[in-house]
Design a protein around this motif. Sequence first.
Motif, PDB file in Angstrom:
ATOM      1  N   ARG A  80      35.019  32.679  43.332  1.00  0.00           N
ATOM      2  CA  ARG A  80      34.884  33.861  44.201  1.00  0.00           C
ATOM      3  C   ARG A  80      35.150  33.452  45.647  1.00  0.00           C
TER       4      ARG A  80
ATOM      5  N   CYS B 172      39.019  35.197  42.459  1.00  0.00           N
ATOM      6  CA  CYS B 172      38.779  36.635  42.587  1.00  0.00           C
ATOM      7  C   CYS B 172      38.257  36.920  43.986  1.00  0.00           C
TER       8      CYS B 172
ATOM      9  N   HIS C  82      37.798  40.529  47.095  1.00  0.00           N
ATOM     10  CA  HIS C  82      37.949  41.944  47.393  1.00  0.00           C
ATOM     11  C   HIS C  82      38.797  42.081  48.644  1.00  0.00           C
TER      12      HIS C  82
ATOM     13  N   ASP D  95      45.356  42.973  37.350  1.00  0.00           N
ATOM     14  CA  ASP D  95      44.113  43.599  36.882  1.00  0.00           C
ATOM     15  C   ASP D  95      43.063  42.494  36.800  1.00  0.00           C
ATOM     16  N   CYS D  96      41.975  42.639  37.543  1.00  0.00           N
ATOM     17  CA  CYS D  96      40.991  41.554  37.609  1.00  0.00           C
ATOM     18  C   CYS D  96      40.256  41.329  36.295  1.00  0.00           C
TER      19      CYS D  96
ATOM     20  N   LEU E 220      43.421  37.038  41.099  1.00  0.00           N
ATOM     21  CA  LEU E 220      43.213  38.336  40.480  1.00  0.00           C
ATOM     22  C   LEU E 220      43.325  39.465  41.506  1.00  0.00           C
ATOM     23  N   GLU E 221      43.630  40.655  41.002  1.00  0.00           N
ATOM     24  CA  GLU E 221      43.692  41.839  41.842  1.00  0.00           C
ATOM     25  C   GLU E 221      42.297  42.188  42.382  1.00  0.00           C
ATOM     26  N   ASN E 222      42.284  42.987  43.418  1.00  0.00           N
ATOM     27  CA  ASN E 222      41.087  43.438  44.130  1.00  0.00           C
ATOM     28  C   ASN E 222      39.948  43.847  43.188  1.00  0.00           C
ATOM     29  N   LEU E 223      38.822  43.152  43.293  1.00  0.00           N
ATOM     30  CA  LEU E 223      37.658  43.461  42.463  1.00  0.00           C
ATOM     31  C   LEU E 223      37.156  44.880  42.681  1.00  0.00           C
TER      32      LEU E 223
ATOM     33  N   GLU F  62      32.077  46.659  40.521  1.00  0.00           N
ATOM     34  CA  GLU F  62      31.920  45.530  41.429  1.00  0.00           C
ATOM     35  C   GLU F  62      30.821  45.795  42.450  1.00  0.00           C
TER      36      GLU F  62
ATOM     37  N   LEU G  69      34.030  40.458  33.477  1.00  0.00           N
ATOM     38  CA  LEU G  69      34.647  39.563  34.445  1.00  0.00           C
ATOM     39  C   LEU G  69      34.413  38.100  34.059  1.00  0.00           C
TER      40      LEU G  69
ATOM     41  N   SER H  98      30.376  40.344  41.254  1.00  0.00           N
ATOM     42  CA  SER H  98      31.026  39.033  41.359  1.00  0.00           C
ATOM     43  C   SER H  98      30.204  38.044  42.167  1.00  0.00           C
TER      44      SER H  98
END
Length: 287
Positions: free
Chosen positions: A19, A57, A59, A87-88, A105-108, A114, A125, A146
Motif C-alpha cells: 500500500r 495499490c 488511491h 481493476d484493483c 493496481l487501479e485506484n482503490l 475502500e 483485495l 486497504s
Amino acid sequence: MAMNSLYDIDLSGKYVLLRDDFNVQIVDGKITDLFRIESSKKTIDFLVNHGAKVVICSHFGRPNGQVDKDLSLKFVADFLHIPFIPDCLDKSFLSNMKNGDVVLLENLRFYTGEENNDDDFAKKLATGFDLYINDAFAVSHRKCASIIGITKYLPAYPGFLLLYEIENLTNILQNTHKPLFAFIGGAKISTNLGLLKKLVTIADALIVGGGMGTTFAYSHGYNVGNSLCEKNMVDVVLEIESIAQQHNCQIFYPLDKGVGENFDKNATRENRSIKNIYDTDVIMDRT
C-alpha cells in the motif's frame, strides 16, 4: 513501539500487496511533486532485490466509489514504467508474475468498499497475496479497507517510509526542543484530532492551514462561503484552543484567502481578507 520487520522474512517468491500513497498533485497532466513516488522507492527496491512479486495499490483523488478516468492511476504506472492493472480486484495476472516483478493496481477508491472499510472488499483485495506492507503514512490514520480491514486477512508489515515517519514523529513528540513551532494542514480536524491535541501541549505555536484552518476561522464567526469546512467541529476547535491556552501555545490560522467560484485549478482566483468572504466563495489552497 515494536513492529514486524521486513528483514525477518524470506520474501523470495512471495506475493506482496504494497500500500503506497500516490495521491500526487497533477497540473496540466503532469506530476508537479514527485516526493511521494520517490519516497516509496526504497521499499519497492528492497522487495524487488529480495525476489518478491510486488503488487502496489493506492488511491488518487475522491472518485466516491465511481470509475472516473480522470482519476486513474495509469499515469503513475507509466511514470514508473511498470505494468498497470485496470481493476484493483483483478487476480488473473498474478500467475504470470515472476520474482522481482512490480505492477500497479487501479485506484482503490473506484470501489465504495475502500473508504467504507468494507470487510468483503478487504477480503477480496487480500486474496492471492502472502503478506501486506503499509508504506502509506499520510493515509494511515484513515479507516480504509486497504489500511485497516486487510490486516485481518494478511500478515502485516511496515514499509521503510512508514517506519521513517513514525520514528521521526516519535522523536519530535518525545524529545522536544524549544522554541517549537508546528505547522499542520489538511482537510479535516476530525481525522487529526489526536495529533492536534498533542501538538498544542508541546509546541509554542501551532499554525493551521488547509481545510482545518478554514474550520478554525469559521469557529470564530467568520463567513467561509461554500468552502471545505467542518461546521460541526466548533466545540472541538474551542476545546483545542482551551488546551493550547493551558499550555501557553498560540494558534494561528490564515486571515488572507484565495477564493474562487469553485474548487478548480482553472477557476478565476481572487485574494481577499477572511472578513470579506462572500457566501458564494470557495476558499482554495493553491493558485
